[in-house]
Design an enzyme around this catalytic site. Structure first.
Site, mmCIF file in Angstrom:
data_model
loop_
_atom_site.group_PDB
_atom_site.id
_atom_site.type_symbol
_atom_site.label_atom_id
_atom_site.label_comp_id
_atom_site.label_asym_id
_atom_site.label_seq_id
_atom_site.Cartn_x
_atom_site.Cartn_y
_atom_site.Cartn_z
ATOM 1 C CE LYS A 121 -3.993 2.018 2.268
ATOM 2 N NZ LYS A 121 -3.508 3.388 2.329
ATOM 3 N NE ARG A 142 -9.146 9.350 -2.579
ATOM 4 C CZ ARG A 142 -8.875 8.602 -1.526
ATOM 5 N NH1 ARG A 142 -9.094 7.303 -1.578
ATOM 6 N NH2 ARG A 142 -8.365 9.128 -0.448
ATOM 7 C CB CYS A 407 33.478 24.893 20.610
ATOM 8 S SG CYS A 407 33.527 23.118 20.858
HETATM 9 S S1 IVH Z 1 -6.661 -0.215 -4.460
HETATM 10 C C1 IVH Z 1 -11.033 0.673 -5.435
HETATM 11 N N1 IVH Z 1 -4.088 -0.559 -4.171
HETATM 12 O O1 IVH Z 1 -4.884 3.653 -0.506
HETATM 13 C C2 IVH Z 1 -9.728 0.265 -4.900
HETATM 14 N N2 IVH Z 1 -5.043 1.388 -3.249
HETATM 15 O O2 IVH Z 1 -6.581 3.967 1.822
HETATM 16 C C3 IVH Z 1 -8.775 1.346 -4.931
HETATM 17 N N3 IVH Z 1 -3.433 2.897 -2.200
HETATM 18 O O3 IVH Z 1 -7.489 5.277 -2.143
HETATM 19 C C4 IVH Z 1 -7.631 1.194 -4.100
HETATM 20 N N4 IVH Z 1 -1.642 1.695 -2.605
HETATM 21 O O4 IVH Z 1 -5.036 5.841 -2.831
HETATM 22 C C5 IVH Z 1 -5.132 0.234 -3.906
HETATM 23 N N5 IVH Z 1 -1.799 -0.967 -4.026
HETATM 24 C C6 IVH Z 1 -2.858 -0.192 -3.784
HETATM 25 C C7 IVH Z 1 -2.718 1.033 -3.099
HETATM 26 C C8 IVH Z 1 -3.841 1.799 -2.845
HETATM 27 C C9 IVH Z 1 -2.101 2.808 -2.072
HETATM 28 C C10 IVH Z 1 -4.230 4.009 -1.676
HETATM 29 C C11 IVH Z 1 -5.281 4.497 -2.624
HETATM 30 C C12 IVH Z 1 -6.553 4.315 -1.866
HETATM 31 C C13 IVH Z 1 -6.077 4.384 -0.452
HETATM 32 C C14 IVH Z 1 -7.042 3.792 0.525
#
Ligand code: IVH
Length: 677
Positions: A121, A142, A407
């Site tokens: 993530k 977004r 110093c």
């Molecule tokens: S999937 C509809 N995959 O985390 C599904 N999100 O806390 C969309 N994010 O809004 C999200 N890495 O901005 C997905 N590998 C990943 C991600 C990821 C970061 C973020 C994304 C999302 C947020 C949610």
């Protein structure tokens, strides 16, 4: 969601205060360039608010961030997202993840058809990029999920999101824009140099740099895709691999057949996270098959087929605390470093009360004040640092930081002409510490030269640099407190012995900036003689493994400064040559012309980490032994490590090595190899 009952919200007032704090923090987080609280703190408070809403539905505030994309504060924009850009629900431990899997499979009515996928993530911002006939048409944030802002102007600043695809397809790619660690550092430097307040953390910096129409400093952002529309792929794995074929960087996705495999991959992402060089704040688990996703569908805030895992493998690495005090430390070579005492806070899973403030230049450029709220960040495995003051949260109570006028150690004049302040006396300021270091077990190894003796030698002016040790006379030593004839003879004997230490140890004893024990060994092996080292140009130094242009320049400068001491060492008869052992000669041959395996040493070509205690050897001696066996020693386990030698108390490095598939050798096995050479 996990809620710690100890912090439960007990009254409507407390609930409303929590909602107000959350809203304020989310607004700063999503829309501005500030950070009011760390992610972990936000998540915990949001979980409490959600629990309070469940227990008292009549309290529910329209401002509540729970159940909303971007906490309900994302800036709406001119670009409509169809379908909306959703957020993710979170789980915080293995049991909650297993419960989510059960829910998915119950909704499906059968097990998932193509397993699950797991990916990091990424800690950045969600964007949607629309390509028409292979050309980037527009890029949007977004926003509130339904509409976002147009940030097409920023495309040229984003690596991984090309303006032109490899095929003329019409698709919408969604993913995360983020800063890599090194790009964040340089963007922040440029920003501060242009007179703006420093970015608090990579994520808020990414937000700022993405939304700014123009920037008066460099900023290279990165992109990784995590979903795509307009491509008919039966699974997420295939969709992501199509992305890569089109020239877009896609998330690092792994297919996992079952929950056990999912948990294993999560653990790997957690362990490898520190070495990635960009922020990862969890793992995202998704149902792999497109058909399964369609069946389980989405709620208004988040899909049911995906979940963000934020368990203990991912402690938050950014936190907000208050700067209480600045302490000034003077290093061995007279460099002054400010260190901040902060209100204790957990960063990267450990509670910290002190963190570095880099150097005085950085402190003044960023405009820190005592009492400031500050961001604390632990980047990779390095010591936590105080990143930036949250200037817009000042109360007026903050006070200026008193920089030292002299110093802090010797009271002498300071050289403040560079960002890194230094005592004008340089090494002489920290002479006692330098000498103690130089005679220690890992350098000249002179037994009997303890603190009290070194202090006397320095205070009485008998030793003004390292080389003076070698010209101390019997009479001088007899004149010192508690030094009788026998101890003096023993000491002189030790000093005589130290004259034949190898170059690596003599060089190390000089305390050259940016070189420690292992770098000293590398330099000594490479140049073999001190005169070659002294004559080396910056380019020559850069040829040594692990030395880049900055370090090479520092070493070259240091060697000029130390030239008089080196001459004195030579005159005193100190050995300035690295003995060429059978081992190092063979290692050198292997390096240069790829010798046959027959004359290779056991560790030739291997990067080896020693952890825990190896009986009879200090850490430095164990590393020296690794190098005698042909290997190169390293301090931390990473993907590049080939072998871990695990002594007593090797600790977490063993687990890390195992998770990376690195071979682990016992200290006994290591000792047996050493006995053979
Ligand atoms: S999937 C509809 N995959 O985390 C599904 N999100 O806390 C969309 N994010 O809004 C999200 N890495 O901005 C997905 N590998 C990943 C991600 C990821 C970061 C973020 C994304 C999302 C947020 C949610």
């Amino acid at each position: 969601m996990s809620v710690n009952p100890a912090y439960g919200i007990a009254s409507r007032e407390a609930y409303e205060a929590a909602v107000a704090r959350l809203r304020e923090a989310s607004s700063a987080y999503y829309n501005a360039e500030a950070l009011l609280m760390g992610d972990a703190e936000w998540d915990a408070l949001a979980a409490e608010a959600a629990a309070a809403e469940l227990a008292h539905p009549e309290w529910l505030s329209p401002d509540s961030p729970t159940g909303k994309v971007a906490g309900g504060v994302g800036v709406a924009g001119t670009i409509r997202h169809e379908p909306p850009m959703l957020s993710l629900d979170n789980v915080y431990d293995h049991a909650e993840l297993v419960a989510w899997v059960t829910r998915v499979e119950r909704a499906l009515g059968h097990p998932v058809t193509a397993g699950y996928t797991v990916e990091p993530k990424l800690d950045g911002l969600a964007v949607a990029a629309r390509y028409v006939d292979g050309r980037l048409d527009r890029l949007a944030t977004r926003g509130d999920g339904s509409t976002g802002e147009d940030v097409t102007h920023a495309v040229s600043r984003i690596g991984g999101l090309p303006a032109q695809l490899a095929e003329p397809v019409t698709v919408e790619v969604r993913g995360e824009v983020f800063f890599r660690e090194s790009d964040f550092e340089s963007a922040n430097e440029g920003r501060v140099a242009s007179g703006k307040p420093a970015f608090a953390a990579p994520r808020s910096a990414a937000a700022g740099c993405l939304r700014a129409e123009t920037l008066n400093h460099d900023a290279l952002l990165s992109f990784a895709a995590y979903s795509v529309m307009g491509i008919d792929a039966p699974t997420h794995m295939e969709a992501m691999s199509r992305m890569r074929m089109l020239g877009i960087t896609a998330a690092d996705v792994t297919a996992c057949t079952d929950t056990t495999a999912v948990l294993t991959r999560i653990a790997e992402i957690g362990t490898g996270r520190a070495l990635l060089g960009y922020g990862v704040d969890g793992a995202v688990v998704k149902a792999n098959a497109a058909a399964d996703r369609d069946t389980v569908g989405s709620g208004s805030r988040a899909p049911r087929w995906a979940i963000a895992y934020k368990g203990p493998e991912f402690p938050a690495d950014v936190a907000v605390s208050r700067l209480v005090e600045v302490l000034w430390q003077v290093g061995r070579t007279g460099v002054i470093t400010p260190r901040g005492r902060i209100e204790p806070v957990t960063v990267g899973g450990v509670e910290i009360a002190y963190a570095t403030l880099h150097n005085v230049g950085d402190l003044t450029r960023k405009g820190f004040m005592l009492g400031d709220k500050v961001t604390i960040r632990r980047a990779g495995e390095v010591i936590p640092r105080i990143e930036a003051p949250l200037v817009d949260q000042r109360t007026g109570e903050e006070t200026p930081i008193q920089e030292p006028a002299v110093c802090p150690r010797c009271g002498g004049d300071l050289d403040t002409t560079e960002a890194r302040w230094r005592c004008r006396r340089g090494r002489a300021c920290g002479l006692r510490e330098s000498i103690r270091y130089g005679v220690s077990r890992d350098c000249l190894d002179i037994e009997g030269m303890g603190d009290a003796l070194v202090t006397q030698l320095v205070d009485r002016g008998l030793v003004a640099d390292l080389a003076d040790i070698f010209t101390l006379t019997r009479e001088q030593l007899l004149g010192l407190d508690r030094m009788g004839g026998t101890s003096v003879d023993k000491l002189l004997d030790q000093i005589e012995r130290a004259k034949s230490q190898p170059l690596s140890r003599v060089f190390c004893a000089l305390g050259v900036l940016q070189t420690g024990r292992s770098m000293s060994r590398r330099l000594a092996r490479h140049f073999t003689r001190m005169d070659a080292l002294v004559a080396a140009t910056v380019a020559d130094l850069e040829a040594v493994d692990g030395i880049g242009p900055t370090r090479a320049a520092v070493i070259a400068e240091e060697l000029v400064e130390l030239a008089p001491v080196i001459v004195k060492l030579q005159t005193a008869g100190v050995n300035l040559v690295e003995p060429v052992t059978a081992a190092s000669a063979s290692a050198a041959t292997n390096d240069e012309d790829g010798a046959t395996p027959d004359n290779r040493l056991p560790f030739t070509g291997l990067t080896v980490v020693v952890s825990g205690t190896v009986p009879g050897l200090s850490r430095n001696e164990a590393n020296e032994a690794v190098e005698r066996l042909g290997g190169s020693s390293s301090g931390s386990v990473s993907k590049k490590t080939n072998l871990l030698i695990a002594g007593d108390g090797a600790g977490s490095k063993v687990a890390k090595a195992e998770s990376l598939g690195v071979r682990v050798m016992s200290a006994d096995e290591f000792a047996a190899l050493l006995a053979d050479i």
